[in-house]
Design a protein around this motif. Structure first.
Motif, mmCIF file in Angstrom:
data_model
loop_
_atom_site.group_PDB
_atom_site.id
_atom_site.type_symbol
_atom_site.label_atom_id
_atom_site.label_comp_id
_atom_site.label_asym_id
_atom_site.label_seq_id
_atom_site.Cartn_x
_atom_site.Cartn_y
_atom_site.Cartn_z
ATOM 1 N N UNK A 192 0.817 -1.214 0.000
ATOM 2 C CA UNK A 192 0.000 0.000 0.000
ATOM 3 C C UNK A 192 0.850 1.262 0.000
ATOM 4 N N UNK A 193 1.931 1.254 0.751
ATOM 5 C CA UNK A 193 2.745 2.458 0.918
ATOM 6 C C UNK A 193 3.755 2.671 -0.212
ATOM 7 N N UNK A 194 4.225 1.581 -0.803
ATOM 8 C CA UNK A 194 5.378 1.697 -1.688
ATOM 9 C C UNK A 194 5.148 1.145 -3.093
ATOM 10 N N UNK A 195 3.889 1.116 -3.523
ATOM 11 C CA UNK A 195 3.585 0.816 -4.919
ATOM 12 C C UNK A 195 3.572 2.130 -5.694
ATOM 13 N N UNK A 196 4.515 2.348 -6.611
ATOM 14 C CA UNK A 196 4.578 3.625 -7.324
ATOM 15 C C UNK A 196 3.296 3.998 -8.055
ATOM 16 N N UNK A 197 2.555 3.000 -8.523
ATOM 17 C CA UNK A 197 1.303 3.286 -9.229
ATOM 18 C C UNK A 197 0.262 3.923 -8.318
ATOM 19 N N UNK A 198 0.494 3.907 -7.009
ATOM 20 C CA UNK A 198 -0.447 4.513 -6.064
ATOM 21 C C UNK A 198 -0.040 5.928 -5.673
ATOM 22 N N UNK A 199 1.044 6.443 -6.272
ATOM 23 C CA UNK A 199 1.566 7.744 -5.877
ATOM 24 C C UNK A 199 1.446 8.757 -7.012
ATOM 25 N N UNK A 200 1.424 10.016 -6.615
ATOM 26 C CA UNK A 200 1.564 11.099 -7.583
ATOM 27 C C UNK A 200 3.047 11.428 -7.738
ATOM 28 N N UNK A 201 3.405 11.943 -8.915
ATOM 29 C CA UNK A 201 4.796 12.238 -9.207
ATOM 30 C C UNK A 201 4.934 13.634 -9.779
ATOM 31 N N UNK A 202 6.105 14.193 -9.632
ATOM 32 C CA UNK A 202 6.389 15.545 -10.081
ATOM 33 C C UNK A 202 6.248 15.628 -11.603
ATOM 34 N N UNK A 203 5.299 16.399 -12.121
ATOM 35 C CA UNK A 203 5.114 16.472 -13.570
ATOM 36 C C UNK A 203 6.257 17.186 -14.278
ATOM 37 N N UNK A 204 7.139 17.835 -13.524
ATOM 38 C CA UNK A 204 8.290 18.500 -14.133
ATOM 39 C C UNK A 204 9.453 17.531 -14.379
ATOM 40 N N UNK A 205 9.350 16.319 -13.853
ATOM 41 C CA UNK A 205 10.377 15.303 -14.080
ATOM 42 C C UNK A 205 10.025 14.507 -15.336
#
Length: 274
Positions: A192-205
């Motif tokens: 739950x905590x560390x699945x990247x598909x569950x996170x938002x990411x910096x759109x500038x990267x």
């Protein structure tokens, strides 16, 4: 009995030969490229980085962090020194990151470590001739997974210009039923905590998602899903399937500038989006 698609050794006939080759290449690189070894980014003995430098004046250089894979449980930064060949030939300082291994520690510790390694770079790399405003990152397999936590929502803006993610793991749930269940026992909380598909990411990267053509289906599926995930969040993400490459020879290629993967890394560092 159906083979485990996540057990790389079962799908790469020359697994051991490739590992021996990259270790040999790494030792050669450590003897030939200017470097400073075992710079501490934290108090634990596992919290160190190796810095490799291009030839010439060290001032305002691009900086590239590489995070190794091994399913969070094996290998070290020393084994992956060879990646510095491509990084330094592209004119950047190579920062090869070490971290503690599971199951001795849990994933939360490792994610915290790589984040602190990045913060060390942002705070200190100027003293080594690097430009903290020109930071890129890459990782392979579990290292690609860890790299995503250097540009996710908890650190926006992330100060990471671009990320190259090779053979990555972006959904941890299927790993619970793989051979890793017995080796590191990924918990439901970690999924739950560390699945990247569950996170938002910096759109500038700017994300570049790579996968070898000869990888097993889950790696292709996860790469496709994560690229779409980044695009939906506004990232200028791209993807590429590496011709005739598997999970191991693809990462070896990161240290070969003229290879397909090495060329992608060179262009990422050079800020060439062609």
């Amino acid at each position: 009995m159906q083979s485990d698609p996540f057990r790389i050794r079962d799908h790469v006939a020359d697994f051991d030969k490739i590992v021996q080759d990259i270790v040999h290449r790494s030792e050669a690189v450590r003897a030939t490229i200017p470097m400073t070894a075992d710079v501490a980014y934290g108090p634990d003995q596992t919290e160190t980085i190796d810095l490799f430098f291009p030839s010439g004046k060290r001032s305002g250089l691009p900086v590239h962090m590489f995070i190794h894979g091994g399913y969070w449980r094996m290998f070290s930064k020393r084994d992956y020194s060879y990646v510095a060949t491509t990084i330094t030939q592209a004119g950047a300082i190579a920062v090869i990151v070490d971290y503690a291994l599971m199951p001795k520690v849990r994933m939360a510790t490792i994610v915290d470590q790589v984040r602190r390694a990045k913060q060390w770079v942002l705070d200190n790399i100027h003293d080594w001739g690097g430009d903290p405003a020109n930071l890129t990152v890459s990782g392979h397999s579990a290292g690609a997974h860890l790299s995503t936590f250097l540009f996710n929502s908890e650190h926006t803006p992330s100060n990471v210009r671009a990320a190259l993610l090779l053979g990555g793991l972006y959904d941890l749930k299927p790993l619970q039923n793989s051979f890793l269940g017995a080796e590191i026992g990924i918990t439901d909380e970690e999924v739950a905590m560390f699945t990247p598909l569950a996170h938002r990411h910096d759109p500038q990267t700017r994300g570049t998602v790579l996968v070898g053509a000869n990888e097993t289906p889950p790696f292709h599926q996860q790469a496709d899903r994560f690229k779409e995930h980044l695009l939906q969040q506004g990232s200028p993400a791209t993807s590429l399937v590496l011709t005739n490459r598997n999970h191991m020879d693809s990462v070896r290629d990161l240290g070969v500038p003229e290879s397909q993967a090495g060329d992608c890394l060179t262009k990422l560092i050079a800020n060439d989006s062609r």
